[in-house]
Design an enzyme around this catalytic site. Sequence first.
Site: not given
Length: 323
Positions: A61-62, A115, A117, A119
């Site tokens: 993930h970025p 991090f 999440i 989004a």
Amino acid sequence: MAVPVSFQEKDFLSCCGSTTFAQHMASASPFSSLDHAISVARDVWFNTVDVNGWLQAFSAHPQIGQRHAPSHASQTSAQWSKGEQSTALATATGSSLQELSEWNARYWEKFGFVFLICASGRSTDEILAELKRRYTNRPIVEFEIAAQEQMKITELRLAKLFSSKESIPSTTDKDSTMFAKKAEASESPVGKSIQAPARSRPPITTHVLDTSRGGPAAGIDVLLEVWRGAQSRPEFGTTDNGGWVFHGSSKTDSDGRCGQLMNIVDNVPPGIYRISFNTGQYNPSGFFPYVSIVFEIRESQKREHFHVPLLLSPFSFSTYRGS
């Protein structure tokens, strides 16, 4: 009757960057429905993929706010990441992106991974507030939260994958908003999981993490009981007089996960359950001879999955309703 849908390993790797996850999902394919695929995905992610697999998935993930995915992420994964962050990027300002970048760096320095999440549909301000809140967590707690967020993202992407089989465009954030709302329920301790036509694991599971060691707690005896007393429910401060009845037992493995505590059934009998951990045997010098957690499963919840993780240290413990 719905025709089973098949996918390849590369398809599942776009949904979740763990090769172990992708291999197991490809082996389990075809799936009779999206719900069937999600049920299997949850079982694979939480019960088969190990710590290294979780970290591998996180690394695909970025960082939130970045427009480019890591080079090892697939083109489909990168495209989906862009769509999932579209609301955040659309609501961002120069100053908020700068603050987000700074907090992303702090988070990485503390926890050692990006991090994570779900989004979809979230503004930059919402994501930044959640990042700051989760930054205060202990690493072992945050690690499991990140794993749950990864599962939400995986569910969204599985929905897109199934939509693609029906020739429905689904690579933007807008297309997955409705499914995001459904997946969002698992963010809270009392979140509800998606119902599946059949289970692939027992409806009650647990996972013990030793926060003092920063790893799984292996070899802890676990006991599951159900309330069968004369009263409808146990009362605080009263003797149970044999009201608790044995339902199953097991021991945590090297990954801190407990074996089968009950049969794999579609509908778990509603009632009040107690799960107990022999923490005194695991750590004789600790404060707790044993730890018991009492919870109720209602009629409306009988098809849900109840995961009761235990975060343990010599002088404290905590738990929450997991996925």
